[in-house]
Design a protein around this motif. Structure first.
Motif, short mmCIF file in Angstrom:
data_model
loop_
_atom_site.label_atom_id
_atom_site.label_comp_id
_atom_site.label_asym_id
_atom_site.label_seq_id
_atom_site.Cartn_x
_atom_site.Cartn_y
_atom_site.Cartn_z
N ALA A 416 0.80 -1.23 0.00
CA ALA A 416 0.00 0.00 0.00
C ALA A 416 0.83 1.28 0.00
O ALA A 416 0.42 2.29 -0.57
N LEU A 417 1.99 1.27 0.64
CA LEU A 417 2.69 2.53 0.86
C LEU A 417 3.62 2.99 -0.25
O LEU A 417 3.82 4.20 -0.41
N PRO A 418 4.24 2.10 -1.04
CA PRO A 418 5.15 2.62 -2.07
C PRO A 418 4.47 3.61 -3.01
O PRO A 418 3.32 3.43 -3.40
N GLY A 419 5.20 4.65 -3.36
CA GLY A 419 4.68 5.67 -4.26
C GLY A 419 5.29 7.02 -3.94
O GLY A 419 6.14 7.16 -3.06
N LYS A 420 4.85 8.02 -4.69
CA LYS A 420 5.33 9.39 -4.51
C LYS A 420 4.31 10.18 -3.72
O LYS A 420 3.11 10.08 -3.96
N TYR A 421 4.80 10.98 -2.75
CA TYR A 421 3.93 11.79 -1.90
C TYR A 421 4.31 13.25 -2.05
O TYR A 421 5.49 13.59 -2.22
N VAL A 422 3.32 14.10 -1.96
CA VAL A 422 3.52 15.53 -2.19
C VAL A 422 3.17 16.30 -0.92
O VAL A 422 2.10 16.09 -0.33
N ILE A 423 4.08 17.17 -0.50
CA ILE A 423 3.84 18.08 0.63
C ILE A 423 3.63 19.47 0.05
O ILE A 423 4.52 20.01 -0.61
N ASP A 424 2.47 20.03 0.26
CA ASP A 424 2.13 21.32 -0.34
C ASP A 424 3.15 22.38 0.03
O ASP A 424 3.39 22.67 1.20
N GLY A 425 3.77 22.96 -1.00
CA GLY A 425 4.72 24.04 -0.79
C GLY A 425 6.09 23.62 -0.33
O GLY A 425 6.98 24.45 -0.15
N ILE A 431 8.44 6.66 -1.38
CA ILE A 431 8.58 5.42 -0.62
C ILE A 431 8.67 4.27 -1.62
O ILE A 431 7.92 4.22 -2.60
N ALA A 432 9.60 3.35 -1.41
CA ALA A 432 9.79 2.21 -2.30
C ALA A 432 9.99 0.94 -1.49
O ALA A 432 10.41 0.98 -0.32
N ARG A 433 9.67 -0.19 -2.10
CA ARG A 433 9.88 -1.49 -1.44
C ARG A 433 11.33 -1.92 -1.64
O ARG A 433 11.92 -1.73 -2.70
N SER A 434 11.90 -2.52 -0.58
CA SER A 434 13.26 -3.06 -0.64
C SER A 434 13.26 -4.38 0.12
O SER A 434 13.32 -4.39 1.36
N GLY A 435 13.14 -5.48 -0.60
CA GLY A 435 13.05 -6.78 0.04
C GLY A 435 11.81 -6.89 0.89
O GLY A 435 10.69 -6.65 0.43
N ASP A 436 11.99 -7.20 2.16
CA ASP A 436 10.88 -7.30 3.10
C ASP A 436 10.64 -6.00 3.86
O ASP A 436 9.94 -5.98 4.88
N GLY A 437 11.24 -4.92 3.38
CA GLY A 437 11.08 -3.65 4.06
C GLY A 437 10.79 -2.53 3.08
O GLY A 437 10.54 -2.74 1.90
N LEU A 438 10.83 -1.30 3.60
CA LEU A 438 10.55 -0.11 2.80
C LEU A 438 11.70 0.87 2.95
O LEU A 438 12.37 0.93 3.99
N THR A 439 11.90 1.67 1.90
CA THR A 439 12.84 2.78 1.98
C THR A 439 12.10 4.07 1.65
O THR A 439 11.03 4.05 1.03
N VAL A 440 12.65 5.18 2.08
CA VAL A 440 12.06 6.47 1.80
C VAL A 440 13.16 7.45 1.39
O VAL A 440 14.27 7.41 1.94
N ALA A 441 12.87 8.27 0.39
CA ALA A 441 13.78 9.33 -0.03
C ALA A 441 13.14 10.65 0.36
O ALA A 441 12.31 11.19 -0.37
N LEU A 442 13.47 11.15 1.55
CA LEU A 442 12.90 12.41 2.02
C LEU A 442 13.55 13.60 1.36
O LEU A 442 13.00 14.69 1.35
N ARG A 443 14.76 13.41 0.83
CA ARG A 443 15.46 14.46 0.11
C ARG A 443 16.11 13.84 -1.11
O ARG A 443 16.36 12.62 -1.13
N ASP A 444 16.40 14.65 -2.10
CA ASP A 444 17.06 14.14 -3.29
C ASP A 444 18.39 13.48 -2.92
O ASP A 444 19.20 14.06 -2.20
N GLY A 445 18.60 12.26 -3.41
CA GLY A 445 19.87 11.58 -3.19
C GLY A 445 20.06 11.06 -1.79
O GLY A 445 21.17 10.73 -1.40
N ALA A 446 19.00 10.98 -0.99
CA ALA A 446 19.13 10.53 0.40
C ALA A 446 18.07 9.49 0.70
O ALA A 446 17.06 9.77 1.34
N THR A 447 18.30 8.26 0.25
CA THR A 447 17.37 7.16 0.49
C THR A 447 17.81 6.39 1.72
O THR A 447 19.00 6.11 1.90
N GLU A 448 16.86 6.05 2.58
CA GLU A 448 17.19 5.30 3.79
C GLU A 448 16.02 4.41 4.19
O GLU A 448 14.91 4.54 3.66
N ALA A 449 16.28 3.51 5.12
CA ALA A 449 15.25 2.57 5.56
C ALA A 449 14.13 3.31 6.28
O ALA A 449 14.36 4.25 7.05
N LEU A 450 12.89 2.87 6.02
CA LEU A 450 11.71 3.39 6.70
C LEU A 450 11.24 2.31 7.68
O LEU A 450 10.89 1.21 7.27
#
Length: 491
Positions: A416-425, A431-450
């Motif tokens: 359910a969670l993988p996808g792109k999210y938009v924060i107004d302004g 959020i992307a799937r990685s094996g049995d877990g999820l990763t999130v890129a809160l900033r460009d070039g900075a992906t980490e485990a969620l």
């Protein structure tokens, strides 16, 4: 993005002030503990503690240079520069200049409160009563906006921050900036929330303060026997705050004169690449225009601590400083974020301009604090890691990593969670799937485990933030110190 192995070639330690590392084994041990003990914002319960080396973190985050000043027992105990002003350039020293970003705001607050003490301004008067040529628009009601509200981000004013102006770009006047008129690259400043009812960070509000200060001091600051200010904001701030505190390596000059630019760290993006043309120009002086060093900002923090205790009044009286450090709403006073009580009470502010990330934190009663300045867009994470390393090495009561419990990622969330999210302004995150877990890129070039938490929230270890997703729709919230905002899943 630069390859990490290349970034590791940056020279590290260049010099220290005072030069005590070799003479004092205790100090040398504390410095080494800081340099090898960087810690992420969040630690996972039950997992081995994470400690990282400063050189490795600078390489990982693409931050070419960093500078630090540590306050202990009420004095600057040590200051060091690390890395380079730009790849292939000179090494960073404690005298290297950085853009301070929003740490400009508490400096502005000190000057504004000094004008209050001199009778030029009042904290609770209608701010539009001080201006003749420009008035702050109120799109909500007839409620007056006050200096107290503007200083504490409770005035309901718009415009969170400013991107600055690239080298060679036309720079607006202050009135053009306030009106959002060309060539301004930000929207105009106005009141969109009933004043005094909500805390909302507003760099635009500080630009209103800049305008008021400039208009009210055109004849020179009351009590200034030299009569040298005459409505020039940069000159006023020098005379009112920088000079009295011997902040001799600090200036609100924008752009920086060539002679000083030769001493400055140059800005770099999230990939560690130099920002084209060098430092952006920030005509938003009150909100983001200060150039400084960690040692100079440490002098500022020491004065605030001493003034609150009635031990110094180089800028403000004891009572005014104590008022400055009293929260108004959401742990924010007049120019500072305030956390804790008693021996654990601290005042702090971060600063982020294009290619620069910084933090200042100090205790109100304890004689401890730290200032970190960096010349990379991912330097905020590095600065936070360093603050926690200092807090551990000096056994501070706060500023340590927050411990959170993580659980296995629920199967339903993997779908359910993988996808792109938009924060107004404020941009977006993915959020992307990685094996049995999820990763999130809160900033460009900075992906980490969620990580999933037992209470249904989600968190990362690089910052003290959590995400919550509404169970019935694609809307959620992200919360962090000083931030609480909604986001939506992109369709």
């Amino acid at each position: 993005m630069n390859h990490p192995s290349r970034l590791l070639l940056f020279p590290l330690l260049c010099c220290a002030l005072p030069a005590l590392a070799a003479d004092s084994p205790g100090l040398a041990a504390r410095i080494a503990a800081v340099e090898t003990g960087l810690q992420p914002a969040v630690a996972i319960a039950g997992a081995p503690p994470v400690k990282r080396r400063l050189a490795d973190e600078m390489a990982r985050l693409g931050v070419p240079g960093a500078s630090i000043a540590v306050i202990h027992a009420g004095e600057i105990e040590w200051a060091k520069g690390y890395g380079v002003v730009t790849p292939g350039g000179p090494t960073v020293t404690p005298a290297t200049l950085f853009q301070a970003g929003s740490i400009s705001k508490p400096v502005t607050a000190l000057a504004a409160l000094k004008l209050v003490e001199h009778g030029t301004l009042a904290l609770d008067a209608d701010i539009n009563g001080y201006t003749r040529w420009w008035k702050l628009p109120n799109n909500v009601d007839a409620s007056p906006v006050t200096l107290r509200q503007l200083l504490s981000h409770t005035a309901g004013t718009t415009v969170h921050g400013f991107p600055g102006y690239a080298a060679g770009a036309k720079v607006p006047t202050l009135v053009q900036l306030l009106n959002g008129a060309a060539p301004s690259n930000s929207r105009g400043v106005h009141v969109s929330t009933k004043p005094g009812t909500k805390w909302r960070y507003s760099g635009g509000g500080y630009e209103v303060i800049q305008y008021v200060i400039e208009e009210r001091t055109k004849g020179g600051m009351k009590g200034d026997t030299k009569g040298g200010t005459k409505g020039d904001f940069a000159r006023l701030l020098h005379d009112a705050v920088l000079a009295p505190l011997a902040m001799n390596d600090s200036t609100f000059a924008q752009p920086l004169p060539p002679a000083l630019l030769a001493r400055a760290a140059l800005p770099h993006d999230a990939a560690g690449k130099p920002i084209a043309g060098g430092p952006h120009t920030y005509p938003e002086l009150a909100a983001a225009g200060l150039w400084s060093t960690p040692s100079d900002l440490a002098k500022l923090a020491i004065e605030v601590k001493l003034s609150a205790a009635g031990q110094s009044n180089k800028v403000l009286s004891q009572s005014m400083t104590q008022l400055m450090l009293t929260p108004v709403l959401e742990n924010f006073g007049l120019g500072w974020r305030i956390d804790g009580t008693g021996q654990a009470q601290s005042f702090s502010h971060g600063g982020a301009n294009a290619g620069y990330q910084n933090v200042l934190v100090a205790y109100t009663e304890r004689g401890d604090g730290v200032v970190v300045m960096t010349n990379g867009d991912r330097g905020g994470e590095l600065a936070g890691d360093l603050v926690r390393a200092v807090a551990t090495a000096y056994e501070w009561p706060t500023q340590r990593a927050k411990v959170r419990t993580a659980i296995a990622t629920p199967a339903a969330a993997l779908a359910a969670l993988p996808g792109k999210y938009v924060i107004d302004g404020m941009g977006d995150f993915t959020i992307a799937r990685s094996g049995d877990g999820l990763t999130v890129a809160l900033r460009d070039g900075a992906t980490e485990a969620l990580h999933a938490a037992p209470d249904g929230s989600w968190f990362v270890t690089s910052m003290e933030a959590q995400l919550r997703f509404a169970p019935t729709n694609d809307r959620g919230r992200i919360t962090a110190p000083g931030l609480d905002t909604a986001f939506d899943k992109a369709k």
